[in-house]
Design a protein around this motif. Sequence first.
Motif, PDB file in Angstrom:
ATOM      1  N   GLY A 106      -3.299   2.583 -15.893  1.00 35.43           N
ATOM      2  CA  GLY A 106      -4.558   2.580 -16.629  1.00 35.43           C
ATOM      3  C   GLY A 106      -4.481   1.952 -18.002  1.00 35.43           C
ATOM      4  N   ASP A 122      -1.459  -0.767 -12.256  1.00 36.77           N
ATOM      5  CA  ASP A 122      -2.824  -1.264 -12.419  1.00 36.77           C
ATOM      6  C   ASP A 122      -3.205  -2.418 -11.494  1.00 36.77           C
ATOM      7  OD1 ASP A 122      -2.600   0.551 -14.486  1.00 36.77           O
ATOM      8  OD2 ASP A 122      -3.720  -0.668 -15.910  1.00 36.77           O
ATOM      9  N   TRP A 150      -7.905   2.045  -4.987  1.00 38.24           N
ATOM     10  CA  TRP A 150      -7.641   2.332  -6.401  1.00 38.24           C
ATOM     11  C   TRP A 150      -8.525   3.475  -6.878  1.00 38.24           C
ATOM     12  CZ3 TRP A 150      -4.226   1.487 -10.180  1.00 38.24           C
ATOM     13  CH2 TRP A 150      -4.601   1.870 -11.462  1.00 38.24           C
ATOM     14  N   ALA A 151      -9.795   3.419  -6.576  1.00 36.08           N
ATOM     15  CA  ALA A 151     -10.727   4.454  -7.033  1.00 36.08           C
ATOM     16  C   ALA A 151     -10.331   5.818  -6.484  1.00 36.08           C
ATOM     17  CB  ALA A 151     -12.150   4.103  -6.608  1.00 36.08           C
ATOM     18  N   ARG A 152      -9.902   5.862  -5.223  1.00 32.58           N
ATOM     19  CA  ARG A 152      -9.533   7.141  -4.611  1.00 32.58           C
ATOM     20  C   ARG A 152      -8.255   7.725  -5.215  1.00 32.58           C
ATOM     21  NH1 ARG A 152      -7.221   8.107   1.546  1.00 32.58           N
ATOM     22  NH2 ARG A 152      -6.480  10.233   1.136  1.00 32.58           N
ATOM     23  N   TRP A 153      -7.235   6.877  -5.415  1.00 34.15           N
ATOM     24  CA  TRP A 153      -5.928   7.390  -5.784  1.00 34.15           C
ATOM     25  C   TRP A 153      -5.692   7.450  -7.288  1.00 34.15           C
ATOM     26  CZ3 TRP A 153      -2.692   9.477  -2.204  1.00 34.15           C
ATOM     27  CH2 TRP A 153      -3.013   9.243  -0.864  1.00 34.15           C
ATOM     28  N   TYR A 154      -6.376   6.587  -8.039  1.00 35.51           N
ATOM     29  CA  TYR A 154      -6.147   6.547  -9.477  1.00 35.51           C
ATOM     30  C   TYR A 154      -7.405   6.823 -10.291  1.00 35.51           C
ATOM     31  CZ  TYR A 154      -1.557   4.532  -8.481  1.00 35.51           C
ATOM     32  OH  TYR A 154      -0.274   4.329  -8.028  1.00 35.51           O
ATOM     33  N   GLY A 155      -8.568   6.496  -9.737  1.00 32.84           N
ATOM     34  CA  GLY A 155      -9.816   6.687 -10.458  1.00 32.84           C
ATOM     35  C   GLY A 155     -10.096   5.544 -11.412  1.00 32.84           C
ATOM     36  N   GLY A 156     -11.377   5.387 -11.762  1.00 31.76           N
ATOM     37  CA  GLY A 156     -11.753   4.336 -12.689  1.00 31.76           C
ATOM     38  C   GLY A 156     -11.937   3.009 -11.985  1.00 31.76           C
ATOM     39  N   GLU A 157     -12.148   1.970 -12.790  1.00 28.73           N
ATOM     40  CA  GLU A 157     -12.447   0.648 -12.261  1.00 28.73           C
ATOM     41  C   GLU A 157     -11.179  -0.091 -11.883  1.00 28.73           C
ATOM     42  OE1 GLU A 157     -14.887  -3.406 -13.619  1.00 28.73           O
ATOM     43  OE2 GLU A 157     -14.930  -1.601 -14.866  1.00 28.73           O
ATOM     44  N   HIS A 158     -11.220  -0.743 -10.734  1.00 26.40           N
ATOM     45  CA  HIS A 158     -10.077  -1.533 -10.268  1.00 26.40           C
ATOM     46  C   HIS A 158      -9.961  -2.805 -11.102  1.00 26.40           C
ATOM     47  CE1 HIS A 158      -8.106  -4.181  -7.020  1.00 26.40           C
ATOM     48  NE2 HIS A 158      -7.204  -3.305  -7.392  1.00 26.40           N
ATOM     49  N   ARG A 167       0.563   9.196  -5.194  1.00 26.06           N
ATOM     50  CA  ARG A 167      -0.147   7.940  -5.451  1.00 26.06           C
ATOM     51  C   ARG A 167       0.559   6.692  -4.936  1.00 26.06           C
ATOM     52  NH1 ARG A 167      -2.038   9.671 -11.528  1.00 26.06           N
ATOM     53  NH2 ARG A 167      -4.225  10.097 -11.046  1.00 26.06           N
TER      54      ARG A 167
END
Length: 345
Positions: A82, A103, A112-120, A209
């Motif tokens: 991130g 990242d 990405w959204a499922r495992w880390y959250g936020g914008e890819h 992750r």
Amino acid sequence: MGTGQWTVGVTGATGYAGGEVCRLLAGHPNLRLGGVHANSSAGRRLGELQPHLTPYADLEVRPSGAEDLAGYDVVVLALPHGESAAIAAQLPDDTLVIDCGADHRLNDPAAWARWYGGEHAGSWPYGLPELPGQREKLADARRIAVPGCYPTSVTLAMTPALAAGVVEPEIVVVAASGTSGAGKKAVPHLLGSEVMGSVSAYGVGGVHRHTPEMIQNLSQAAGRPVGVSFTPTLVPMSRGILATCSAKLAPGTDATAARAAYENAYADEPFVQLLPEGQWPTTAQVLGANTVALQIAVDPDAGRLVVVAVVDNLTKGTAGGALQCANLALGLPETTGLPLVGVAP
């Protein structure tokens, strides 16, 4: 182009991965560490924070902003997930940027959204040269995403079998890791008194992750979707991963065909060691080396292929992999400045 010199800036240089990048740069004939960066310890001497890095002890740690990193030929980002994307987006297009964080590893924005959250932040060429077809993507690249340490070991353990079709596309992985994989931040469950004499499982039930990264790599190798059941464990050592991977043999496949797949895949790979039959890998043998050692066996009663792979999570699993990719991107021989021999005992 093989005799050039390039300057390197490392941010996150006070952590384990960044420190390992600096250690390896000390022995690299073409890459010169030009500066070290870390926001929380800016202004301090690197020798206070990484006392083993004696050639660089007097370097002052500088902040990690893009403006502080813009003057190097190569920038290595050894930051938590991130934090890399925003910095990388501000660096010149002709700077070789190597991200040791997560990242830019995943191709799928939904994953990405499922495992880390936020914008890819988008995907970069994936820094595992041993993955089929990957070297060509890394040559002359200026943005490279270094794999996670678990995916390095698991991908190299199972790619030959999947690519050759000798196993079914359902993989079970149980992997043991040393504590440096969790980073340098002080947290109670990683204190020596908590870890010594104890082994613990974590991320159980498919929630780690690194799982989507393994699925991405192994599906690419197999040419079809691959399922991965991954259980990581924490063991009382500072470095190393031992990954035990297994899959059901495809119909008509035997031990001879399975071994041939590995011999063919890795015969010319300088950093992958398929051990002689009957010899099993240990984490100690790859300590400090940019190598993966592995062995395979067929369990005839279970009808399964079992692969055991070991890697130093900070060397081949992170920093060594980063410099291996830098060598490729800069037109250097891939093995330049990288240790092939571990430290023992």
